[in-house]
Design a protein around this motif. Sequence first.
Motif, short mmCIF file in Angstrom:
data_model
loop_
_atom_site.label_atom_id
_atom_site.label_comp_id
_atom_site.label_asym_id
_atom_site.label_seq_id
_atom_site.Cartn_x
_atom_site.Cartn_y
_atom_site.Cartn_z
N GLU A 290 23.05 45.73 27.44
CA GLU A 290 22.60 47.20 27.94
C GLU A 290 23.10 48.18 26.63
N ALA B 70 19.89 47.94 24.53
CA ALA B 70 18.89 48.72 25.34
C ALA B 70 18.98 50.49 24.98
N ASN C 38 16.45 52.61 22.98
CA ASN C 38 16.05 53.91 23.83
C ASN C 38 16.17 55.30 23.18
N ARG D 81 11.12 52.87 16.29
CA ARG D 81 10.76 51.72 17.12
C ARG D 81 9.54 50.66 16.65
N GLN E 58 13.80 42.68 16.35
CA GLN E 58 14.44 42.18 17.54
C GLN E 58 14.16 40.98 18.13
N PHE F 39 16.49 43.59 30.17
CA PHE F 39 16.26 44.47 28.72
C PHE F 39 15.00 45.11 28.79
N ALA G 30 15.09 48.26 31.26
CA ALA G 30 15.68 49.14 30.46
C ALA G 30 14.88 49.77 29.42
N THR G 31 14.10 48.91 28.69
CA THR G 31 13.52 49.55 27.48
C THR G 31 12.15 49.98 27.30
#
Length: 190
Positions: free
Chosen positions: A63, A66, A70, A77, A86, A101, A104-105
């Motif tokens: 979490e 993520a 974000n 990114r 990553q 994941f 969330a992303t």
Amino acid sequence: MRYRARYVKFWMKIGLALAAVWAIAGGAILLARAHRPTPQSVAAYFSEDLGPASDAARKKRIEKAAIMLNQLTFEERQQLRRDRTQDQFFKSLTPEEQGRFLDATLPTGFRQMMENFNRMDPAKRKQFVDRALSQMKAREGNAPQRPIDDANVQKIVNQGMRSFYNDASAEVKLDMAPLIEEMQKTNFGR
């Protein structure tokens, strides 16, 4: 004279209160910027081994990763993607963890990507589409090795298409049509 002194005192208090508010706001902004993740801090976090941590500890780390990801800009990114920062982190996750994941992303990443495409010069966008098409054709017949299961691949495709249809401008949709068509022909790389 007394009236004038009160008047000056009143405005001095107002001025000091405004200065205090601005100082607090400025401090808060500086503090927020200091705690905002950078590509380097996110890369360092991704490089830390999850190891045999408890489920709760792993969930908390995922979490946090993520949230950090974000908070990066689209360009930051992209830098992490180019550096493949990553990849090892993502490979170390179970399929369920990968799904959480991605949940969330992906929305933030795809929204940023569509915003970037919307701002992009049409000539640059065409160049991007041409390059992506040539890369897809070069990979034809070579099944890429994926560290991700089919359900999560479908999740990525669905979120990408949802973002494309919801967030892309009409110009972007027209410019990207050949790429979308090719993706549909190849069944989204599968």
